[in-house]
Write an enzyme that holds these catalytic residues in place. Structure first.
Site, PDB file in Angstrom:
ATOM      1  N   HIS A 211     -66.528  -5.673 -77.165  1.00 34.25           N
ATOM      2  CA  HIS A 211     -66.719  -6.882 -76.341  1.00 34.25           C
ATOM      3  C   HIS A 211     -67.355  -7.942 -77.245  1.00 34.25           C
ATOM      4  O   HIS A 211     -66.795  -8.283 -78.276  1.00 34.25           O
ATOM      5  CB  HIS A 211     -67.558  -6.488 -75.129  1.00 34.25           C
ATOM      6  CG  HIS A 211     -67.649  -7.501 -74.020  1.00 34.25           C
ATOM      7  ND1 HIS A 211     -66.924  -8.657 -73.969  1.00 34.25           N
ATOM      8  CD2 HIS A 211     -68.418  -7.513 -72.882  1.00 34.25           C
ATOM      9  CE1 HIS A 211     -67.217  -9.343 -72.872  1.00 34.25           C
ATOM     10  NE2 HIS A 211     -68.131  -8.673 -72.201  1.00 34.25           N
ATOM     11  N   HIS A 250     -56.387  -8.007 -76.938  1.00 30.54           N
ATOM     12  CA  HIS A 250     -57.117  -8.414 -75.734  1.00 30.54           C
ATOM     13  C   HIS A 250     -56.572  -7.671 -74.540  1.00 30.54           C
ATOM     14  O   HIS A 250     -55.365  -7.464 -74.441  1.00 30.54           O
ATOM     15  CB  HIS A 250     -56.983  -9.933 -75.502  1.00 30.54           C
ATOM     16  CG  HIS A 250     -58.047 -10.484 -74.640  1.00 30.54           C
ATOM     17  ND1 HIS A 250     -57.973 -10.420 -73.267  1.00 30.54           N
ATOM     18  CD2 HIS A 250     -59.226 -11.066 -74.945  1.00 30.54           C
ATOM     19  CE1 HIS A 250     -59.072 -10.970 -72.771  1.00 30.54           C
ATOM     20  NE2 HIS A 250     -59.846 -11.364 -73.754  1.00 30.54           N
ATOM     21  N   ASP A 301     -63.098 -14.130 -80.805  1.00 27.25           N
ATOM     22  CA  ASP A 301     -64.155 -13.683 -81.718  1.00 27.25           C
ATOM     23  C   ASP A 301     -63.792 -13.809 -83.195  1.00 27.25           C
ATOM     24  O   ASP A 301     -64.679 -13.909 -84.036  1.00 27.25           O
ATOM     25  CB  ASP A 301     -64.529 -12.235 -81.397  1.00 27.25           C
ATOM     26  CG  ASP A 301     -65.199 -12.135 -80.043  1.00 27.25           C
ATOM     27  OD1 ASP A 301     -66.103 -12.944 -79.795  1.00 27.25           O
ATOM     28  OD2 ASP A 301     -64.796 -11.290 -79.234  1.00 27.25           O
TER      29      ASP A 301
HETATM   30  N1  COA Z   1     -56.772  -3.155 -84.108  1.00 30.38           N
HETATM   31  C1  COA Z   1     -55.848  -2.189 -84.271  1.00 30.38           C
HETATM   32  N2  COA Z   1     -55.121  -1.686 -83.260  1.00 30.38           N
HETATM   33  C2  COA Z   1     -55.351  -2.217 -82.045  1.00 30.38           C
HETATM   34  C3  COA Z   1     -56.289  -3.220 -81.801  1.00 30.38           C
HETATM   35  C4  COA Z   1     -57.002  -3.691 -82.901  1.00 30.38           C
HETATM   36  N3  COA Z   1     -57.914  -4.651 -82.738  1.00 30.38           N
HETATM   37  N4  COA Z   1     -56.277  -3.534 -80.504  1.00 30.38           N
HETATM   38  C5  COA Z   1     -55.366  -2.749 -79.923  1.00 30.38           C
HETATM   39  N5  COA Z   1     -54.819  -1.951 -80.860  1.00 30.38           N
HETATM   40  C6  COA Z   1     -53.769  -0.974 -80.645  1.00 30.38           C
HETATM   41  C7  COA Z   1     -54.303   0.222 -79.914  1.00 30.38           C
HETATM   42  O1  COA Z   1     -54.830   1.184 -80.802  1.00 30.38           O
HETATM   43  C8  COA Z   1     -53.077   0.717 -79.195  1.00 30.38           C
HETATM   44  O2  COA Z   1     -52.272   1.380 -80.103  1.00 30.38           O
HETATM   45  P1  COA Z   1     -51.503   2.711 -79.656  1.00 30.38           P
HETATM   46  O3  COA Z   1     -50.600   2.291 -78.533  1.00 30.38           O
HETATM   47  O4  COA Z   1     -50.799   3.136 -80.884  1.00 30.38           O
HETATM   48  O5  COA Z   1     -52.574   3.656 -79.220  1.00 30.38           O
HETATM   49  C9  COA Z   1     -52.364  -0.584 -78.842  1.00 30.38           C
HETATM   50  O6  COA Z   1     -52.794  -1.547 -79.803  1.00 30.38           O
HETATM   51  C10 COA Z   1     -52.661  -1.084 -77.443  1.00 30.38           C
HETATM   52  O7  COA Z   1     -54.013  -1.361 -77.340  1.00 30.38           O
HETATM   53  P2  COA Z   1     -54.911  -0.992 -76.108  1.00 30.38           P
HETATM   54  O8  COA Z   1     -55.974  -0.066 -76.561  1.00 30.38           O
HETATM   55  O9  COA Z   1     -54.067  -0.620 -74.929  1.00 30.38           O
HETATM   56  O10 COA Z   1     -55.557  -2.347 -75.764  1.00 30.38           O
HETATM   57  P3  COA Z   1     -56.694  -2.488 -74.710  1.00 30.38           P
HETATM   58  O11 COA Z   1     -56.241  -3.505 -73.764  1.00 30.38           O
HETATM   59  O12 COA Z   1     -57.150  -1.212 -74.151  1.00 30.38           O
HETATM   60  O13 COA Z   1     -57.903  -2.981 -75.619  1.00 30.38           O
HETATM   61  C11 COA Z   1     -59.329  -4.318 -76.799  1.00 30.38           C
HETATM   62  C12 COA Z   1     -58.258  -4.289 -75.747  1.00 30.38           C
HETATM   63  C13 COA Z   1     -59.855  -5.748 -76.872  1.00 30.38           C
HETATM   64  C14 COA Z   1     -60.490  -3.395 -76.431  1.00 30.38           C
HETATM   65  C15 COA Z   1     -58.735  -3.900 -78.144  1.00 30.38           C
HETATM   66  O14 COA Z   1     -57.675  -4.755 -78.478  1.00 30.38           O
HETATM   67  C16 COA Z   1     -59.773  -3.861 -79.247  1.00 30.38           C
HETATM   68  O15 COA Z   1     -60.496  -2.883 -79.393  1.00 30.38           O
HETATM   69  N6  COA Z   1     -59.871  -4.954 -80.069  1.00 30.38           N
HETATM   70  C17 COA Z   1     -60.858  -4.997 -81.096  1.00 30.38           C
HETATM   71  C18 COA Z   1     -62.206  -5.399 -80.543  1.00 30.38           C
HETATM   72  C19 COA Z   1     -62.257  -6.841 -80.149  1.00 30.38           C
HETATM   73  O16 COA Z   1     -61.821  -7.716 -80.875  1.00 30.38           O
HETATM   74  N7  COA Z   1     -62.863  -7.095 -78.990  1.00 30.38           N
HETATM   75  C20 COA Z   1     -63.023  -8.421 -78.459  1.00 30.38           C
HETATM   76  C21 COA Z   1     -62.159  -8.571 -77.265  1.00 30.38           C
HETATM   77  S1  COA Z   1     -62.202 -10.251 -76.673  1.00 30.38           S
END
Ligand code: COA
Length: 364
Positions: A211, A250, A301
């Protein structure tokens, strides 16, 4: 996102593909281009943009809010200098709610302004006390909160372009519907708990790198590379190790965060002005590699990290800056939750073992 699956209603902010991000109906593009953070804070807290007199009153309240209670100063001097600043903020807000408890129904906007003023000033007080031994004497003479944040942290006047940049970042960070920290605040006050407990829950939730903590992690990542080529190579390696790249992806925006182009443009202008173009080039190389390899786009971010870095803000102060701004959104949601309150208590689907017979201790 399927709005049919929405867990609740809100009139504060609309997010999602198609209609863009809007605070109480105003587009984020227009607000970040034309408003000051104070006006946006007022909009979120009171429901409408302020007129001159209302803005003046807001500024007066903010000026009074930067004065720290003696007990908070004493605590800041006792807290270790090595802890993460988010822990300092969480503790400060908890103590504020103890020494100045919520006093009246409907006082939330004033409590929010007080909490923003205390949070900014307390963090600066803690920082400078442990750095120099000096006890900061806070006074709000500046016109803009963005300027106050920068001058109180740096203890010197700052360039106009820095104030412009931080003002935009504060606007972009102010509100984002039912994100994790806001929802945590709503859950807390849905039990009829107090305003400050809601804010403390939110700060604790924002801290994590998935987050709010992502802006700090993004900076650590960007700083690890000296050139765009090294960045591309490093990202490919991390992806092959199934590492998450912070500042990308996201839960709601699958085709890009509408705040990203705005903050990227600010980051571009600041890095040009400060001669830090290498930093921007490295960030763009990471962005391009993530797009090609994973079709993942930057969220707010990622380029905020560069903006904060250019403003001379220490990396572990990035998420606290997010707090200063988001207190407005959290507070608006606390009020909205209270207006139509029903205890938030989701159900879980049980998947554990069924109908086990108790085994006495001497038979296990
Ligand atoms: N880096 C690498 N891979 C990523 C990723 C990232 N930042 N964000 C998503 N993915 C991948 C996941 O591992 C998943 O891969 P898979 O299908 O092979 O398992 C796929 O993309 C789908 O992602 P998912 O986990 O379903 O997305 P989510 O909606 O659950 O998660 C976040 C959203 C924001 C938690 C996630 O994108 C993340 O952890 N981002 C990094 C942290 C961040 O920047 N947070 C600020 C958010 S505003």
């Amino acid at each position: 996102m399927d709005k049919e699956k929405a867990v609740g209603e809100t009139a504060i902010c609309s997010v999602g593909e198609g209609h863009g991000l809007r605070y109480r109906g105003y587009s984020i593009q227009e607000l970040s281009q034309s408003a000051n953070f104070e006006e946006v804070a007022y909009l979120l807290l009171y429901g409408d943009l302020p007129d001159r007199a209302q803005l003046y009153r807001f500024q007066q309240l903010f000026a009074n809010s930067v004065i720290l209670p003696q007990s908070i100063k004493a605590m800041l001097e006792m807290l270790p200098k090595t802890v993460h600043p988010m822990n300092i903020l969480r503790t400060v807000c908890s103590l504020l709610g103890t020494v100045e408890p919520e006093y009246a129904v409907g006082a939330e906007p004033e409590l929010a302004i007080r909490t923003i003023g205390v949070s900014i000033t307390a963090l600066a007080y803690w920082h400078h006390f442990h750095l120099t031994g000096k006890r900061l004497i806070a006074s709000f003479k500046q016109q803009l909160i963005a300027e106050y944040v920068l001058t109180v942290l740096h203890q010197t006047t700052v360039d106009e372009s820095w104030v412009w940049a931080l003002n935009i970042a504060l606007i972009l960070y102010a509100e984002h519907e039912f994100n994790a920290s806001t929802y945590a605040a709503r859950v807390t006050v849905s039990t009829e708990s107090d305003f400050y407990s809601g804010i403390v829950s939110a700060i604790g939730t924002l801290k994590g790198p998935l987050h709010g903590g992502a802006n700090e992690a993004a900076m650590t990542l960007i700083s690890a590379f000296k050139t765009p080529e090294a960045a591309k190579k490093g990202i490919l390696k991390r992806l092959s190790n199934h590492e998450k790249i912070m500042g990308f992806g996201h839960r709601v925006y699958k085709n890009g965060d509408p705040r990203s182009p705005i903050i990227k443009s600010v980051a571009h202008q600041l890095t040009q002005r400060l001669g830090k173009t290498r930093l921007f080039d490295v960030a763009e190389a990471i962005e391009e590699t993530m797009e090609t390899e994973k079709q993942l786009k930057t969220n707010l971010d990622f380029y905020s990290a560069i903006v904060f870095h250019c403003l001379g803000i220490k990396t572990d102060f990035f998420t606290p800056i997010f707090v200063f701004s988001r207190i407005t959104g959290w507070s608006a949601h606390i009020m909205e939750q209270r207006q139509h309150n029903r205890l938030i208590r989701p159900l879980a689907k049980y998947v554990g073992p069924k109908n086990r017979a108790f085994v006495p201790m001497n038979e296990r």
